[in-house]
Design a protein around this motif. Structure first.
Motif, PDB file in Angstrom:
ATOM      1  N   ASP A 101       0.853  -1.183   0.000  1.00  0.00           N
ATOM      2  CA  ASP A 101       0.000   0.000   0.000  1.00  0.00           C
ATOM      3  C   ASP A 101       0.893   1.238   0.000  1.00  0.00           C
ATOM      4  O   ASP A 101       1.506   1.558   1.025  1.00  0.00           O
ATOM      5  N   PRO A 102       0.982   1.954  -1.130  1.00  0.00           N
ATOM      6  CA  PRO A 102       1.873   3.122  -1.202  1.00  0.00           C
ATOM      7  C   PRO A 102       1.554   4.195  -0.162  1.00  0.00           C
ATOM      8  O   PRO A 102       2.456   4.884   0.306  1.00  0.00           O
ATOM      9  N   SER A 103       0.299   4.334   0.253  1.00  0.00           N
ATOM     10  CA  SER A 103      -0.017   5.350   1.259  1.00  0.00           C
ATOM     11  C   SER A 103       0.634   5.015   2.601  1.00  0.00           C
ATOM     12  O   SER A 103       1.077   5.909   3.325  1.00  0.00           O
ATOM     13  N   ASN A 144       1.695   6.431  -7.509  1.00  0.00           N
ATOM     14  CA  ASN A 144       1.792   5.327  -6.550  1.00  0.00           C
ATOM     15  C   ASN A 144       2.368   4.042  -7.126  1.00  0.00           C
ATOM     16  O   ASN A 144       2.038   2.948  -6.682  1.00  0.00           O
ATOM     17  N   THR A 145       3.226   4.162  -8.105  1.00  0.00           N
ATOM     18  CA  THR A 145       3.950   2.989  -8.589  1.00  0.00           C
ATOM     19  C   THR A 145       5.101   2.731  -7.625  1.00  0.00           C
ATOM     20  O   THR A 145       5.579   3.647  -6.955  1.00  0.00           O
ATOM     21  N   TYR A 146       5.518   1.484  -7.546  1.00  0.00           N
ATOM     22  CA  TYR A 146       6.636   1.186  -6.661  1.00  0.00           C
ATOM     23  C   TYR A 146       7.515   0.095  -7.246  1.00  0.00           C
ATOM     24  O   TYR A 146       7.094  -0.685  -8.096  1.00  0.00           O
ATOM     25  N   HIS A 147       8.746   0.092  -6.769  1.00  0.00           N
ATOM     26  CA  HIS A 147       9.716  -0.929  -7.164  1.00  0.00           C
ATOM     27  C   HIS A 147      10.492  -1.323  -5.911  1.00  0.00           C
ATOM     28  O   HIS A 147      11.029  -0.471  -5.204  1.00  0.00           O
ATOM     29  N   LEU A 148      10.535  -2.610  -5.643  1.00  0.00           N
ATOM     30  CA  LEU A 148      11.192  -3.141  -4.454  1.00  0.00           C
ATOM     31  C   LEU A 148      12.371  -3.998  -4.903  1.00  0.00           C
ATOM     32  O   LEU A 148      12.196  -4.931  -5.677  1.00  0.00           O
ATOM     33  N   GLU A 149      13.567  -3.643  -4.431  1.00  0.00           N
ATOM     34  CA  GLU A 149      14.776  -4.406  -4.763  1.00  0.00           C
ATOM     35  C   GLU A 149      15.313  -5.091  -3.520  1.00  0.00           C
ATOM     36  O   GLU A 149      15.473  -4.451  -2.479  1.00  0.00           O
ATOM     37  N   TYR A 150      15.590  -6.371  -3.655  1.00  0.00           N
ATOM     38  CA  TYR A 150      16.134  -7.140  -2.537  1.00  0.00           C
ATOM     39  C   TYR A 150      16.787  -8.393  -3.089  1.00  0.00           C
ATOM     40  O   TYR A 150      16.493  -8.835  -4.202  1.00  0.00           O
ATOM     41  N   ASP A 151      17.690  -8.965  -2.287  1.00  0.00           N
ATOM     42  CA  ASP A 151      18.365 -10.196  -2.681  1.00  0.00           C
ATOM     43  C   ASP A 151      17.750 -11.432  -2.023  1.00  0.00           C
ATOM     44  O   ASP A 151      17.769 -12.503  -2.603  1.00  0.00           O
ATOM     45  N   GLN A 152      17.237 -11.258  -0.819  1.00  0.00           N
ATOM     46  CA  GLN A 152      16.712 -12.411  -0.090  1.00  0.00           C
ATOM     47  C   GLN A 152      15.322 -12.083   0.457  1.00  0.00           C
ATOM     48  O   GLN A 152      15.093 -10.984   0.980  1.00  0.00           O
ATOM     49  N   GLU A 153      14.432 -13.053   0.374  1.00  0.00           N
ATOM     50  CA  GLU A 153      13.051 -12.835   0.788  1.00  0.00           C
ATOM     51  C   GLU A 153      12.913 -12.516   2.269  1.00  0.00           C
ATOM     52  O   GLU A 153      12.084 -11.688   2.655  1.00  0.00           O
ATOM     53  N   HIS A 154      13.723 -13.138   3.123  1.00  0.00           N
ATOM     54  CA  HIS A 154      13.603 -12.851   4.553  1.00  0.00           C
ATOM     55  C   HIS A 154      13.991 -11.406   4.865  1.00  0.00           C
ATOM     56  O   HIS A 154      13.430 -10.793   5.768  1.00  0.00           O
TER      57      HIS A 154
END
Length: 83
Positions: A6-8, A59-69
């Motif tokens: 939720d971007p808000s 309200n577009t988003y981009h999530l960067e990560y290497d590991q799910e935890h």
């Protein structure tokens, strides 16, 4: 993962960091999360513990990560700050 964030709520967490945080080179840091924006304020960023979240225009988003935890831990912190 699309549409699960939720971007808000993210923007509320961003504001919490900016209001209560300690200044850094890019923005402010609070509770292990660093928040900052680009020069025009259209994009805001929150990062911490190897995860970076960008919320853009409409309200577009981009999530960067290497590991799910790490992602899960990061999103819990964001949720906690957005309450």
């Amino acid at each position: 993962m699309k549409n699960e964030l939720d971007p808000s709520r993210v923007l509320r967490a961003y504001e919490m960091v900016m209001e209560n945080g300690t200044p850094t080179e890019f923005g402010k840091i609070y509770e292990g999360l660093e928040a900052y924006s680009d020069y025009d304020g259209y994009n805001v960023f929150i990062r911490g513990n190897g995860v970076e979240l960008k919320v853009g225009f409409h309200n577009t988003y981009h999530l960067e990560y290497d590991q799910e935890h790490l992602r899960d831990s990061f999103l819990k912190k964001v949720a906690t700050l957005s309450k």
